[in-house]
Scaffold this motif. Structure first.
Motif, mmCIF file in Angstrom:
data_model
loop_
_atom_site.group_PDB
_atom_site.id
_atom_site.type_symbol
_atom_site.label_atom_id
_atom_site.label_comp_id
_atom_site.label_asym_id
_atom_site.label_seq_id
_atom_site.Cartn_x
_atom_site.Cartn_y
_atom_site.Cartn_z
ATOM 1 N N ARG A 1 0.826 -1.215 0.000
ATOM 2 C CA ARG A 1 0.000 0.000 0.000
ATOM 3 C C ARG A 1 0.857 1.260 0.000
ATOM 4 N NH1 ARG A 1 -5.205 -0.913 4.018
ATOM 5 N NH2 ARG A 1 -6.276 -2.473 2.717
ATOM 6 N N ARG A 2 1.903 1.272 0.816
ATOM 7 C CA ARG A 2 2.777 2.438 0.859
ATOM 8 C C ARG A 2 3.472 2.644 -0.465
ATOM 9 N NH1 ARG A 2 7.513 3.638 5.386
ATOM 10 N NH2 ARG A 2 8.138 5.679 4.550
ATOM 11 N N HIS A 3 3.941 1.554 -1.068
ATOM 12 C CA HIS A 3 4.622 1.649 -2.368
ATOM 13 C C HIS A 3 3.684 2.194 -3.428
ATOM 14 C CE1 HIS A 3 7.246 0.583 -5.710
ATOM 15 N NE2 HIS A 3 6.218 -0.032 -6.273
ATOM 16 N N GLU A 4 2.474 1.668 -3.502
ATOM 17 C CA GLU A 4 1.545 2.095 -4.538
ATOM 18 C C GLU A 4 1.036 3.506 -4.283
ATOM 19 O OE1 GLU A 4 -1.425 -0.929 -4.798
ATOM 20 O OE2 GLU A 4 -0.111 -2.295 -5.923
ATOM 21 N N GLU A 5 0.870 3.873 -3.016
ATOM 22 C CA GLU A 5 0.459 5.244 -2.722
ATOM 23 C C GLU A 5 1.556 6.236 -3.100
ATOM 24 O OE1 GLU A 5 -1.994 8.326 -1.452
ATOM 25 O OE2 GLU A 5 -2.415 6.218 -1.880
ATOM 26 N N THR A 6 2.799 5.854 -2.847
ATOM 27 C CA THR A 6 3.921 6.708 -3.237
ATOM 28 C C THR A 6 3.974 6.888 -4.749
ATOM 29 O OG1 THR A 6 5.194 6.017 -1.299
ATOM 30 C CG2 THR A 6 6.415 7.009 -3.112
ATOM 31 N N ARG A 7 3.806 5.787 -5.470
ATOM 32 C CA ARG A 7 3.809 5.862 -6.933
ATOM 33 C C ARG A 7 2.649 6.716 -7.437
ATOM 34 N NH1 ARG A 7 6.649 2.135 -10.003
ATOM 35 N NH2 ARG A 7 4.948 2.127 -11.523
ATOM 36 N N ARG A 8 1.496 6.587 -6.797
ATOM 37 C CA ARG A 8 0.336 7.383 -7.222
ATOM 38 C C ARG A 8 0.583 8.873 -7.011
ATOM 39 N NH1 ARG A 8 -4.306 9.708 -5.583
ATOM 40 N NH2 ARG A 8 -3.726 9.489 -3.390
ATOM 41 N N MET A 9 1.171 9.226 -5.859
ATOM 42 C CA MET A 9 1.448 10.632 -5.578
ATOM 43 C C MET A 9 2.496 11.193 -6.529
ATOM 44 S SD MET A 9 -0.659 11.411 -3.262
ATOM 45 C CE MET A 9 -0.040 13.045 -2.862
ATOM 46 N N VAL A 10 3.513 10.389 -6.847
ATOM 47 C CA VAL A 10 4.534 10.837 -7.791
ATOM 48 C C VAL A 10 3.924 11.057 -9.170
ATOM 49 C CG1 VAL A 10 6.627 10.134 -9.020
ATOM 50 C CG2 VAL A 10 6.450 9.788 -6.552
ATOM 51 N N ALA A 11 3.082 10.128 -9.612
ATOM 52 C CA ALA A 11 2.428 10.283 -10.910
ATOM 53 C C ALA A 11 1.517 11.502 -10.930
ATOM 54 C CB ALA A 11 1.629 9.011 -11.241
ATOM 55 N N LEU A 12 0.813 11.736 -9.808
ATOM 56 C CA LEU A 12 -0.062 12.905 -9.722
ATOM 57 C C LEU A 12 0.748 14.193 -9.801
ATOM 58 C CD1 LEU A 12 -2.929 13.970 -9.303
ATOM 59 C CD2 LEU A 12 -2.536 13.849 -6.829
ATOM 60 N N GLY A 13 1.902 14.217 -9.097
ATOM 61 C CA GLY A 13 2.747 15.408 -9.144
ATOM 62 C C GLY A 13 3.281 15.672 -10.536
ATOM 63 N N ARG A 14 3.670 14.621 -11.248
ATOM 64 C CA ARG A 14 4.162 14.799 -12.610
ATOM 65 C C ARG A 14 3.058 15.297 -13.536
ATOM 66 N NH1 ARG A 14 7.755 9.218 -13.145
ATOM 67 N NH2 ARG A 14 9.509 9.932 -11.826
ATOM 68 N N ALA A 15 1.830 14.798 -13.329
ATOM 69 C CA ALA A 15 0.713 15.254 -14.156
ATOM 70 C C ALA A 15 0.437 16.734 -13.930
ATOM 71 C CB ALA A 15 -0.530 14.423 -13.847
ATOM 72 N N VAL A 16 0.537 17.174 -12.678
ATOM 73 C CA VAL A 16 0.333 18.587 -12.377
ATOM 74 C C VAL A 16 1.404 19.439 -13.015
ATOM 75 C CG1 VAL A 16 0.293 20.292 -10.513
ATOM 76 C CG2 VAL A 16 -0.917 18.137 -10.236
ATOM 77 N N ASP A 17 2.666 18.953 -12.964
ATOM 78 C CA ASP A 17 3.759 19.707 -13.589
ATOM 79 C C ASP A 17 3.576 19.845 -15.092
ATOM 80 O OD1 ASP A 17 4.959 20.046 -11.136
ATOM 81 O OD2 ASP A 17 6.307 18.316 -11.356
ATOM 82 N N ARG A 18 3.064 18.806 -15.721
ATOM 83 C CA ARG A 18 2.852 18.888 -17.174
ATOM 84 C C ARG A 18 1.765 19.863 -17.544
ATOM 85 N NH1 ARG A 18 3.662 13.185 -16.874
ATOM 86 N NH2 ARG A 18 1.394 12.891 -16.795
ATOM 87 N N GLU A 19 0.745 19.950 -16.676
ATOM 88 C CA GLU A 19 -0.371 20.842 -16.981
ATOM 89 C C GLU A 19 -0.062 22.290 -16.608
ATOM 90 O OE1 GLU A 19 -3.696 19.282 -14.939
ATOM 91 O OE2 GLU A 19 -3.853 17.449 -16.179
ATOM 92 N N ARG A 20 0.938 22.516 -15.796
ATOM 93 C CA ARG A 20 1.262 23.881 -15.373
ATOM 94 C C ARG A 20 1.855 24.638 -16.571
ATOM 95 N NH1 ARG A 20 4.923 23.925 -10.315
ATOM 96 N NH2 ARG A 20 3.003 22.937 -9.526
ATOM 97 N N PRO A 21 1.340 25.852 -16.849
ATOM 98 C CA PRO A 21 1.878 26.624 -17.985
ATOM 99 C C PRO A 21 3.329 27.016 -17.783
ATOM 100 C CG PRO A 21 0.362 27.947 -16.658
ATOM 101 C CD PRO A 21 0.269 26.538 -16.159
ATOM 102 N N ALA A 22 4.113 26.981 -18.826
ATOM 103 C CA ALA A 22 5.534 27.325 -18.754
ATOM 104 C C ALA A 22 5.706 28.815 -18.515
ATOM 105 C CB ALA A 22 6.227 26.931 -20.062
ATOM 106 N N GLY A 23 6.769 29.141 -17.786
ATOM 107 C CA GLY A 23 7.082 30.527 -17.522
ATOM 108 C C GLY A 23 6.188 31.168 -16.505
#
Length: 273
Positions: A251-273
């Protein structure tokens, strides 16, 4: 898991059918009784029902096997602790198999999940292992009163080291036939399989190490030596503690992976600059 239990039951039947002719009649194993055949048929039925997608039927038969062990083997904990301990790992595997089949899941045929080749390999692995173990037993230097010069390794015996290496290679190939299809499953499924099997492996390790001295003493004393309370507590507690630890880690491993994936998705959607 049901395949392994069916293979174990089949080996037990073969051990009783293929009797060492060098043993005196009073030391020979009796012929398989109805319980032995019922155990073999029951776990084979569990495996077949699970393969074709009848999970509820498989779960009912598997829990019947667990209840049978408790009724027939469990009472021997006082006067036959050696036999109880020897079969305890099989009982743990039966509980795991029954529990896994009871958990709600969509009815899917194993051939659709694994494919025909991988399913055939999963079935062939345990069957080949049983065949090799029985071949080793009936061709053992000790079978039939042969020569006493032989190689021995965890119950296997052979007249020479090359022959022993061939047996070990065959068993390794049988193990790979089971492991390779499992390794090709999705990572989430593999993690859950490891969590399910870890309690059985931990229990087998405890029996093989912590109770090794007790088992040796029981053989040489010629009578049953009762286990003390601390030993029974260890046998009872190790599997559930191992299982809970595995669940928490997954559970801890999968929750960590989920949070990392969520953070990366947010970074991709954030406008540059």
């Amino acid at each position: 898991m049901a395949l392994v239990l069916a293979a174990t039951a089949g080996k037990n039947v073969l051990d009783q059918l293929l009797v060492d002719p060098a043993l005196p009649p009073q030391f020979r194993s009796p012929a398989p009784d109805p319980v032995d055949w019922l155990r073999l048929a029951g776990w084979a039925a569990v495996a077949l029902a699970a393969v074709v997608g009848l999970r509820r039927v498989a779960a009912i038969v598997a829990w019947a096997g667990v209840a049978g062990w408790l009724a027939l083997v469990g009472p021997g904990a006082t006067d036959q602790p050696g036999y109880v301990v020897d079969t305890l790992s099989q009982f743990a595997l039966a509980v795991v198999a029954a529990g896994a089949l009871t958990v709600a899941a969509p009815p899917r045929q194993a051939v659709r999940v694994l494919g025909a080749r991988r399913l055939a390999a999963l079935v062939a692995g345990p069957v080949a292992a049983v065949g090799l173990l029985e071949l080793n037993r009936v061709t053992s230097p000790l079978f039939g009163g042969g020569a006493v010069s032989y190689q021995s390794f965890y119950g296997l015996s052979a007249r020479s080291e090359p022959v022993m290496d061939l047996y070990l290679a065959g068993l390794a190939a049988a193990g790979l036939a089971v492991c390779v299809p499992v390794m090709r499953l999705p990572p989430a499924v593999r993690r859950r399989i490891v969590v399910l099997l870890a309690p059985v492996a931990a229990l087998a390790l405890v029996i093989d190490t912590a109770l090794a001295g007790w088992a040796t003493s029981t053989v040489h004393m010629g009578h049953a030596i009762p286990l003390v309370g601390a030993q029974w507590a260890m046998l009872v507690l190790v599997p559930p503690v191992t299982f809970l630890a595995g669940v928490l880690l997954v559970r801890r491993h999968e929750e960590t992976r989920r949070m990392v994936a969520l953070g990366r998705a947010v970074d991709r959607e954030r406008p540059a600059g």
